[in-house]
Design a protein around this motif. Structure first.
Motif, short mmCIF file in Angstrom:
data_model
loop_
_atom_site.label_atom_id
_atom_site.label_comp_id
_atom_site.label_asym_id
_atom_site.label_seq_id
_atom_site.Cartn_x
_atom_site.Cartn_y
_atom_site.Cartn_z
N TRP A 177 1.37 -19.53 16.58
CA TRP A 177 2.01 -19.89 17.85
C TRP A 177 1.38 -21.13 18.46
CZ3 TRP A 177 5.57 -20.32 21.27
CH2 TRP A 177 5.26 -20.57 22.61
N TYR A 178 0.05 -21.16 18.53
CA TYR A 178 -0.59 -22.31 19.16
C TYR A 178 -0.51 -23.56 18.28
CZ TYR A 178 -2.32 -19.70 23.13
OH TYR A 178 -2.38 -18.96 24.29
N TYR A 181 2.86 -24.73 19.40
CA TYR A 181 2.79 -25.14 20.81
C TYR A 181 2.08 -26.49 20.95
CZ TYR A 181 1.46 -25.16 25.75
OH TYR A 181 1.28 -25.52 27.05
N ASP A 218 1.35 -26.79 31.10
CA ASP A 218 0.23 -26.45 30.22
C ASP A 218 -0.90 -25.79 30.99
OD1 ASP A 218 -1.18 -26.84 27.51
OD2 ASP A 218 -2.57 -27.78 28.91
#
Length: 354
Positions: A177-178, A181, A218
């Protein structure tokens, strides 16, 4: 003399920002690319005494970070008795900290010491990993908080809820996921590669350019929400741990005679909660200054003035394995076996570590 308050605010703002950049200044000096005078940045004018001292310290921190986290990675990976759900998360955290010492700190030293000669693509890659790896640390701290919350607040459900397979899946999803992202986060930096001159002041610098909306989003997604979740979980864990500790002190004599293993297990859980609590407090102490700075100066597009806060941000990766050394006996034992090369013996992975 300053004529009005607006000038006062500007003056003191510049003074405050200048204190955050004690090493370099690019007001004077030669150009990074003499053949491109119209688009080249000037070479950084370095105060060598401060530069050598700080770069030496950061280099030492980088080496210590790599060595200590490598020891954690080898320990948890090699010894089967350490393959617990909690240690799997610690392994993931050690990998991210290892990458900080191996990649991010050396490149951060280089970026703030001389011109950036590695090109815009490498600049974008650097900022990608500069976002990706710390985000993984944040996700690991969240997983640790959840793990301790279930272990302390719902001990009977812990073996069924927190299994090694589920933890590995969660760790994998966090890395995935990161990773995606971070690509979205530095999208504007990638656009600069496609459209030269768009938000790029000059050649020879490696700066991250963000819009106000992306910066605020963010800040909320990677700091405010995770920190709120971590604090809430650990407040709950702390309250329950205090209650359990008082209960143990009042019944320790009777229970230790009737169920000695139960007492040992309960003490182990409370010690793990305290140790990981220290880990979280250290994380917040190192991460909060940078996020608070970016919150105050959210309209700034260049993070070079936050150099010292970025260093403190990365320094957390060096402190984590030190916490393991102080609080985890199995880590100290594993280090002795690794240093003495005992792990090369047959069946060393079956060594009793607990």
């Amino acid at each position: 003399l300053l004529k009005n308050c607006s000038q006062c605010r500007t003056y003191f703002g510049l003074v405050r920002m200048s204190l955050l950049v004690p090493i370099v200044s690019n007001d004077t000096g030669e150009f990074c690319f003499p053949q491109l005078l119209n688009s080249s940045c000037r070479k950084l004018t370095i105060q060598w005494s401060k530069a050598i001292f700080l770069n030496t310290v950061l280099s030492i921190i980088s080496v210590i970070t790599v060595v200590l986290n490598l020891l954690v990675i080898i320990s948890v990976s090699h010894f089967r008795q350490l393959h617990s759900p909690t240690n799997i998360i610690l392994l993931s955290l050690a990998v991210s900290d290892f990458l900080v010492g191996l990649l991010l700190l050396p490149l951060e030293i280089y970026r703030n010491t001389t011109c950036w000669y590695l090109g815009e693509i490498m600049c974008a890659v650097y900022y990608y990993f500069g976002c990706y790896i710390p985000y993984i640390s944040i996700s690991n701290i969240i997983l640790i908080s959840i793990d301790r919350y279930v272990a302390i607040c719902h001990p009977l459900q812990y073996p069924t809820r927190i299994t090694a397979v589920r933890v590995k899946l969660c760790v994998f999803l966090c890395w995935l996921w990161y990773g995606l992202y971070s690509i979205f986060y530095i999208k504007e930096q990638i656009i600069n590669l496609i459209e030269p001159g768009n938000n790029v002041s000059c050649l020879g610098q490696c700066s991250l350019f963000l819009s106000y909306v992306i910066g605020v989003a963010d800040l909320i997604l990677t700091f405010i929400i995770p920190v709120t979740a971590i604090v809430v979980l650990y407040m709950r864990v702390f309250v329950v741990a205090v209650i359990q500790a008082r209960s143990m002190r009042s019944h320790v004599t009777f229970v230790s005679v009737q169920h000695p293993r139960k007492v040992k297990a309960k003490k182990s859980e409370l010690k793990a909660a305290r140790t990981l609590g220290v880990l979280v407090i250290t994380y917040l102490s190192c991460f909060c200054p940078l996020y608070c700075y970016t919150f105050i100066y959210i309209n700034l597009t260049d993070l070079s003035n936050a150099y010292l806060f970025i260093v403190l941000f990365y320094f957390n990766s060096c402190l984590n394995p030190v916490i393991y050394t102080l609080f985890y006996p199995w880590f100290r034992k594993a280090v002795k076996l690794i240093i003495t090369l005992q792990i090369l013996k047959p069946d060393s992975c079956e060594t009793n570590m607990l």
